[in-house]
Design an enzyme around this catalytic site. Sequence first.
Site, PDB file in Angstrom:
ATOM      1  N   ASP A   1      -5.219   3.373  -5.864  1.00  0.00           N
ATOM      2  CA  ASP A   1      -4.043   3.500  -6.728  1.00  0.00           C
ATOM      3  C   ASP A   1      -4.437   3.977  -8.126  1.00  0.00           C
ATOM      4  OD1 ASP A   1      -1.647   3.262  -8.076  1.00  0.00           O
ATOM      5  OD2 ASP A   1      -1.484   1.092  -7.847  1.00  0.00           O
TER       6      ASP A   1
ATOM      7  N   ASP B   1       0.669   8.993 -10.171  1.00  0.00           N
ATOM      8  CA  ASP B   1       0.500   7.648  -9.637  1.00  0.00           C
ATOM      9  C   ASP B   1       0.437   7.683  -8.116  1.00  0.00           C
ATOM     10  OD1 ASP B   1       0.571   4.920  -9.150  1.00  0.00           O
ATOM     11  OD2 ASP B   1       2.712   4.727  -9.567  1.00  0.00           O
TER      12      ASP B   1
END
Length: 413
Positions: free
Chosen positions: A300, A121
């Site tokens: 992201d 992530d």
Amino acid sequence: MRFTLATVVAALPYLVSATIVPEQHGQSRSISLGKRSNLRGEDGVVNADNLRAHLKSTVGKIQRGAAAFERNTGARHPAASASTPAKRDVASDKLTDDSEELWYGKISVGTPAVTYTVDFDTGSSDLFLPGANCGSTCSGHTKYKHTASSTSKALGKSFSLAYGDGSTVKGKQYTDTVKIAGLTAKKQTLGSASQYSSGFESSNFPADGLMGMGFKSISEYNADPVFQTLVKDGETTDGVFAFKLSDSGAELTLGGLNDDLYSGKITYVDVTQEGYWQVDVDAVNVESDKVLGSTSAIIDSGTTLVVATTSDAKKFYDAIDGAEEATDIGDGYYTVPCDSIPDVSLTFGGKEFKISSDTFNLGQESSGSSKCVGGIVGEDTGLDFWIVGDVFMRNVYTVFDVDNSRVGFAELA
């Protein structure tokens, strides 16, 4: 003529902030990413509950990172609105896409090493795993047993992570040895969770834990993320990692790039604020017409959608014939006609990168509907940037350059 990354680094003072640079990189090793779908059913209809939960979780993660930034640096995040608070190695990891919500692969932790799957992530910075004393919600996950690792050391600190969908992770902090694709991070700070909320049960979250790949300033632990530890420990060829996110052949490469996964030149844009991977988008385009000008965005990998401000999302969909608010899905969602998905693109560093109709189209609004839900969603997070997730990233090879604080994009091979 082709240049090595070392040549590019040496030339950086003479380059403009958004440049296109040819590069060459060495051999890489790979970690796979797998996939499971629960944002869209087999009938092609979006799962509205899961979609709303994913957006809430994303917003909560980003807001938590901004709070950590303020604690760690002593200053509010600049994007926060006034209303909201030697020769080294190259490695790669094959990735798995879970429901187009998370991309996960394998790491090992401890001595002797135990293998875990983690969500990679770029929108957060901490590593956590389920601990030995985690209860029934950790059933089905491989648990981190610090007492069984000779290299584990307790830090005497707790951690608590809360997500916007109500999911929580709580536990204690340790340091231990972390290995990924043969690269070793020694004395890496990680969280051993004594509590997983239901959102992290194996039925909802197939990875064992999560590995953040942002910058230290948004770390809840105020500690170096795993990749930065690898760089400091001299384990990587370059302070660079890159993602190919796709239904097949998805890969995370560490310490360099995999030239086989992209074509043409890489377009780089400078990070404007370290914490998240925050860069400037030159334009948002529909059918090659610019409908929105320059805006700030974070890249992201832990977000499926592209999340715009509510006002920007409205301007974007106002430019699309037949677009309507999708009130049955939730605030900020819009539909477009399924038989005429628009050509959408984002411009970075002067180059236009397209979002395919397959990734932009999240699925039918309802069974038999002629309306399909768009992958750009409006939500005001309290931070003045867009969140550019997998709806965009699945169309490009994305490079995260820690050494030079920049993000690069290239066409997929």
